[in-house]
Structures are given as C-alpha cells and as structure tokens.
Scaffold this motif. Structure first.
Motif, PDB file in Angstrom:
ATOM      1  N   VAL A  19       0.838  -1.201   0.000  1.00 26.66           N
ATOM      2  CA  VAL A  19       0.000   0.000   0.000  1.00 26.66           C
ATOM      3  C   VAL A  19       0.871   1.248   0.000  1.00 26.66           C
ATOM      4  N   MET A  20       1.927   1.241   0.827  1.00 31.37           N
ATOM      5  CA  MET A  20       2.814   2.400   0.910  1.00 31.37           C
ATOM      6  C   MET A  20       3.501   2.658  -0.428  1.00 31.37           C
ATOM      7  N   HIS A  21       4.018   1.584  -1.040  1.00 35.69           N
ATOM      8  CA  HIS A  21       4.717   1.751  -2.322  1.00 35.69           C
ATOM      9  C   HIS A  21       3.750   2.161  -3.430  1.00 35.69           C
ATOM     10  N   THR A  22       2.532   1.616  -3.394  1.00 36.70           N
ATOM     11  CA  THR A  22       1.537   2.003  -4.393  1.00 36.70           C
ATOM     12  C   THR A  22       1.189   3.476  -4.267  1.00 36.70           C
ATOM     13  N   THR A  23       1.040   3.937  -3.032  1.00 37.17           N
ATOM     14  CA  THR A  23       0.743   5.355  -2.778  1.00 37.17           C
ATOM     15  C   THR A  23       1.868   6.240  -3.280  1.00 37.17           C
ATOM     16  N   GLN A  24       3.109   5.824  -3.011  1.00 37.03           N
ATOM     17  CA  GLN A  24       4.261   6.603  -3.462  1.00 37.03           C
ATOM     18  C   GLN A  24       4.316   6.683  -4.984  1.00 37.03           C
ATOM     19  N   ILE A  25       4.051   5.552  -5.643  1.00 33.56           N
ATOM     20  CA  ILE A  25       4.054   5.528  -7.110  1.00 33.56           C
ATOM     21  C   ILE A  25       2.966   6.441  -7.666  1.00 33.56           C
ATOM     22  N   THR A  26       1.777   6.380  -7.051  1.00 33.85           N
ATOM     23  CA  THR A  26       0.662   7.230  -7.501  1.00 33.85           C
ATOM     24  C   THR A  26       1.000   8.704  -7.332  1.00 33.85           C
ATOM     25  N   GLU A  27       1.621   9.042  -6.214  1.00 29.92           N
ATOM     26  CA  GLU A  27       1.999  10.433  -5.962  1.00 29.92           C
ATOM     27  C   GLU A  27       3.040  10.901  -6.979  1.00 29.92           C
ATOM     28  N   LEU A  28       3.999  10.026  -7.303  1.00 30.96           N
ATOM     29  CA  LEU A  28       5.012  10.378  -8.298  1.00 30.96           C
ATOM     30  C   LEU A  28       4.378  10.571  -9.678  1.00 30.96           C
ATOM     31  N   GLN A  29       3.428   9.718 -10.012  1.00 33.04           N
ATOM     32  CA  GLN A  29       2.732   9.843 -11.294  1.00 33.04           C
ATOM     33  C   GLN A  29       1.945  11.145 -11.362  1.00 33.04           C
ATOM     34  N   THR A  30       1.265  11.474 -10.274  1.00 26.94           N
ATOM     35  CA  THR A  30       0.489  12.714 -10.222  1.00 26.94           C
ATOM     36  C   THR A  30       1.397  13.925 -10.356  1.00 26.94           C
ATOM     37  N   HIS A  31       2.515  13.903  -9.645  1.00 26.43           N
ATOM     38  CA  HIS A  31       3.473  15.013  -9.716  1.00 26.43           C
ATOM     39  C   HIS A  31       4.026  15.162 -11.128  1.00 26.43           C
ATOM     40  N   ALA A  32       4.376  14.028 -11.741  1.00 26.78           N
ATOM     41  CA  ALA A  32       4.930  14.065 -13.104  1.00 26.78           C
ATOM     42  C   ALA A  32       3.904  14.602 -14.090  1.00 26.78           C
ATOM     43  N   THR A  33       2.649  14.187 -13.936  1.00 24.62           N
ATOM     44  CA  THR A  33       1.585  14.662 -14.833  1.00 24.62           C
ATOM     45  C   THR A  33       1.393  16.162 -14.693  1.00 24.62           C
ATOM     46  N   ALA A  56       0.877   9.895 -19.031  1.00 26.85           N
ATOM     47  CA  ALA A  56       0.106   9.264 -20.101  1.00 26.85           C
ATOM     48  C   ALA A  56       0.109   7.747 -19.956  1.00 26.85           C
ATOM     49  N   THR A  57       1.255   7.187 -19.600  1.00 28.68           N
ATOM     50  CA  THR A  57       1.358   5.741 -19.398  1.00 28.68           C
ATOM     51  C   THR A  57       0.497   5.291 -18.226  1.00 28.68           C
ATOM     52  N   ALA A  58       0.358   6.179 -17.235  1.00 30.63           N
ATOM     53  CA  ALA A  58      -0.486   5.866 -16.073  1.00 30.63           C
ATOM     54  C   ALA A  58      -1.971   6.000 -16.393  1.00 30.63           C
ATOM     55  N   ASN A  60      -3.583   9.018 -17.677  1.00 27.85           N
ATOM     56  CA  ASN A  60      -4.186  10.351 -17.631  1.00 27.85           C
ATOM     57  C   ASN A  60      -4.472  10.827 -19.059  1.00 27.85           C
ATOM     58  N   ARG A  61      -5.726  11.080 -19.362  1.00 35.82           N
ATOM     59  CA  ARG A  61      -6.092  11.389 -20.755  1.00 35.82           C
ATOM     60  C   ARG A  61      -5.604  12.766 -21.192  1.00 35.82           C
ATOM     61  N   ASP A  62      -5.506  13.717 -20.264  1.00 37.12           N
ATOM     62  CA  ASP A  62      -4.982  15.031 -20.635  1.00 37.12           C
ATOM     63  C   ASP A  62      -3.504  14.945 -20.994  1.00 37.12           C
ATOM     64  N   ALA A  63      -2.762  14.116 -20.242  1.00 36.16           N
ATOM     65  CA  ALA A  63      -1.352  13.909 -20.562  1.00 36.16           C
ATOM     66  C   ALA A  63      -1.219  13.181 -21.896  1.00 36.16           C
ATOM     67  N   GLN A  64      -2.101  12.238 -22.157  1.00 39.22           N
ATOM     68  CA  GLN A  64      -2.072  11.509 -23.433  1.00 39.22           C
ATOM     69  C   GLN A  64      -2.319  12.455 -24.606  1.00 39.22           C
ATOM     70  N   TYR A  65      -3.313  13.327 -24.462  1.00 39.02           N
ATOM     71  CA  TYR A  65      -3.606  14.287 -25.526  1.00 39.02           C
ATOM     72  C   TYR A  65      -2.429  15.242 -25.722  1.00 39.02           C
ATOM     73  N   ALA A  66      -1.888  15.766 -24.614  1.00 37.87           N
ATOM     74  CA  ALA A  66      -0.761  16.703 -24.704  1.00 37.87           C
ATOM     75  C   ALA A  66       0.448  16.036 -25.355  1.00 37.87           C
ATOM     76  N   LEU A  67       0.691  14.774 -25.026  1.00 34.69           N
ATOM     77  CA  LEU A  67       1.818  14.062 -25.625  1.00 34.69           C
ATOM     78  C   LEU A  67       1.592  13.874 -27.126  1.00 34.69           C
ATOM     79  N   GLY A  68       0.351  13.595 -27.506  1.00 34.47           N
ATOM     80  CA  GLY A  68       0.028  13.531 -28.930  1.00 34.47           C
ATOM     81  C   GLY A  68       0.306  14.856 -29.615  1.00 34.47           C
ATOM     82  N   GLU A  69      -0.039  15.947 -28.942  1.00 35.23           N
ATOM     83  CA  GLU A  69       0.212  17.277 -29.488  1.00 35.23           C
ATOM     84  C   GLU A  69       1.707  17.549 -29.647  1.00 35.23           C
ATOM     85  N   VAL A  70       2.495  17.080 -28.686  1.00 32.50           N
ATOM     86  CA  VAL A  70       3.948  17.269 -28.760  1.00 32.50           C
ATOM     87  C   VAL A  70       4.509  16.571 -29.999  1.00 32.50           C
TER      88      VAL A  70
END
Length: 316
Positions: A19-33, A56-58, A60-70
């Motif tokens: 649970v702790m590691h999953t939370t940390q991974i989620t927080e890192l993904q959110t920060h990166a997004t 985007a890999t996690a 997040n559709r906004d990140a996916q769209y933005a990456l497509g735009e890039v």
C-alpha cells in the motif's frame, strides 16, 4: 517456531508495504503529470515529454492528448506516435483527441460527446462543436454561453472577415465587447489584445492594470514586460515610463532570472537572458541574491508559468 500468528503478521506487513509503495508511485505519477502539463502549457515541449509520458502511461487522458500534441507539433503532422497517444485519450472520450485522429468514426464520436454536453449548456462543448464544423453560428453560441476562448476566436473572425459585420463602427464595438468579456474572465490573450486597442492603449493607468492581471496569471510574456518596466527599460527622458511602475532592479532581475530558469525553447528565454546580462551590470551581488529569493517566492505564490495558448485552435 513459525506460527499462524507469525504468518498473519508477515502478510499484514507485506500488505502495508505494498500500500505504501503504491501510494508513493501514484503520488510520483500525479506530480509528473502536473509538471508535464505545466511545461506543455508553457510551450516547453521537449522538457514536458518525459513527464507527460509518465502521466500518459499511467492513463491520464490530458497527458495523453498533450503528448500527442507534442509529437504532432514536432513533425508538423499526424505521426504514428501522435496517433498512439491520441488514440488512448480518445478511448477515454477526449473530444479534441478524437478530432485530431480525424477519421469519420472518431469525428462522429466527438460530435456525439460534444453535442451531449452542449445540450446541457456547456460552453466549452459548444466550442468543440464549432471546431468540428467551423460554423460561425456555433461559435457565436459558444461565445454567448460564456466560453472565453470562443469570445476571443470570434473577435479574431470579425477582425479578419469584414463581411461578417460590414459596418466598421459596429464591428469594432463587437470586437471590443468580446475581448472585454474574455479579458475580464482572465483569458490572457484577450487581455493583451484588448489592452492594445484604442482607446485603452492610450490610457496608461488602465493598461497597467491589465498588465498586472496578466502578471498575476504568471503569463511568461507579461513577466518579461514587467521585468523590463521595473528595470527601467521603458523609461523616457523625463523619468516616466510606459506603465508608471517604480524602478526596482531586484524585481526586474528576479523576473528575468525566473524566465531563464523555467524556459528553454521559447524565444522569450533568449530575450530574458539578454536583459538579465544588461541589468546585472548595475547590481551588487547582494541585490542579485535578493532577486533570486524574490523569484523563488514569486514562483511559490503563483500558478505555473504559462503561455496560455488556446486549447485546440491555431488562431493567433
């Protein structure tokens, strides 16, 4: 002795660790997004790509769209990489991603999604419908419903096509009214244009108020103007300047330094770097240190620096 209680304790410890590691991974993904989208909105596409890829890999559709735009912007066309990320965002009902894909099925799905929201009074969905059909009547509906981007784009259309409103006085009044609504709503592009139209462009105190609004939005171009204003770049021979700001070299250096630290790809980076060298000649080391402290505090107190580009339209 290995007991049932020992096994349970081991399992509970393993669960807690997961649970702790999953939370940390989620927080890192959110920060990166968040960071990736901020850099994307700033126009720092190369810097944004790594962060967006994480988001985007996690999923997040906004990140996916933005990456497509890039990828699309870099190649100036719809590449396989762009289609991949647009496709993932489209699978999550991202209307603009569906529109970028451009095939008949995607456009039809985009229309259905946008129409459903527009029927509920969603002004942004009405703008999506306009981007699909380019019907000026649809754009007017979006503007009337309160979409600031629609108001701004409609002003551009009126300015570019004199046949839409043939009477020049009526046309200019309509443009001013649209820009004023969008500017008051906080659309930075509208503020810039509105503040540079007569009679506002001759009312320096009002122009200053509009610039201050853009500064608080952390519009990168406004920060450059502000740095120049308080740095004496706009000072006339009689000691006054274009906006009426009091000269403050610490704030000026801080703005230029923050822009150079945050941007890489924008032309404003080069301008800020040159201005930084110019103003540093008249400053002490202590003043420069204070300027960097001011800049970091500014960064903490304001939204992420942005270019405030339009969401989909390529209008100016």
């Amino acid at each position: 002795m290995y007991t049932y209680e020992t096994a349970l304790k081991t399992l509970f410890n393993l669960r807690d660790s997961l649970v702790m590691h999953t939370t940390q991974i989620t927080e890192l993904q959110t920060h990166a997004t968040t960071k990736g989208l901020a850099l994307y909105n700033l126009g720092e596409f190369t810097q944004s790509q790594t962060y967006l890829t994480i988001g985007a890999t996690a999923g997040n559709r906004d990140a996916q769209y933005a990456l497509g735009e890039v990828f699309r912007g870099r190649a100036n066309g719809l590449t396989d990489d762009a289609k991949k990320w647009y496709g993932l965002a489209a699978a999550q009902n991202h209307v603009y991603a569906l529109m970028r894909l451009g095939d008949d099925d995607s456009r039809e799905k985009a229309r259905e999604l946008a129409q459903a929201e527009a029927d509920k009074g969603n002004a942004d969905a009405m703008l999506e419908l306009y981007e699909l059909d380019q019907n000026i009547a649809t754009l007017k509906k979006a503007a009337d419903a309160g979409s600031m981007e629609a108001q701004y784009i409609l002003a551009i259309k009126y300015d570019a096509d004199k046949n839409l409103i043939t009477d020049s006085i009526e046309r200019e009044a309509a443009i001013d009214a649209l820009l004023k609504k969008a500017a008051e709503g906080g659309l930075s592009k509208a503020i810039t244009w509105y503040a540079n139209r007569p009679p506002i462009n001759r009312d320096l105190p009002v122009r200053r108020q509009w610039l201050e609004k853009r500064i608080q939005l952390n519009d990168v171009h406004a920060l450059l103007n502000y740095g120049r204003a308080v740095g004496g770049f706009y000072t006339y021979d009689d000691g006054t300047d274009e906006y009426g700001f009091t000269e403050d070299l610490v704030k000026s250096y801080g703005m230029f330094w923050l822009i150079t630290e945050t941007t890489r790809e924008l032309s404003v980076h080069t301008s800020a770097a040159q201005d930084l060298q110019t103003i540093a000649k008249d400053m002490t080391a202590a003043q420069i240190d204070a300027a960097k402290v001011f800049a970091r505090q500014w960064e903490a107190d304001h939204p992420p620096m942005s270019e405030y580009r339009l969401t989909y339209s390529s209008a100016r």
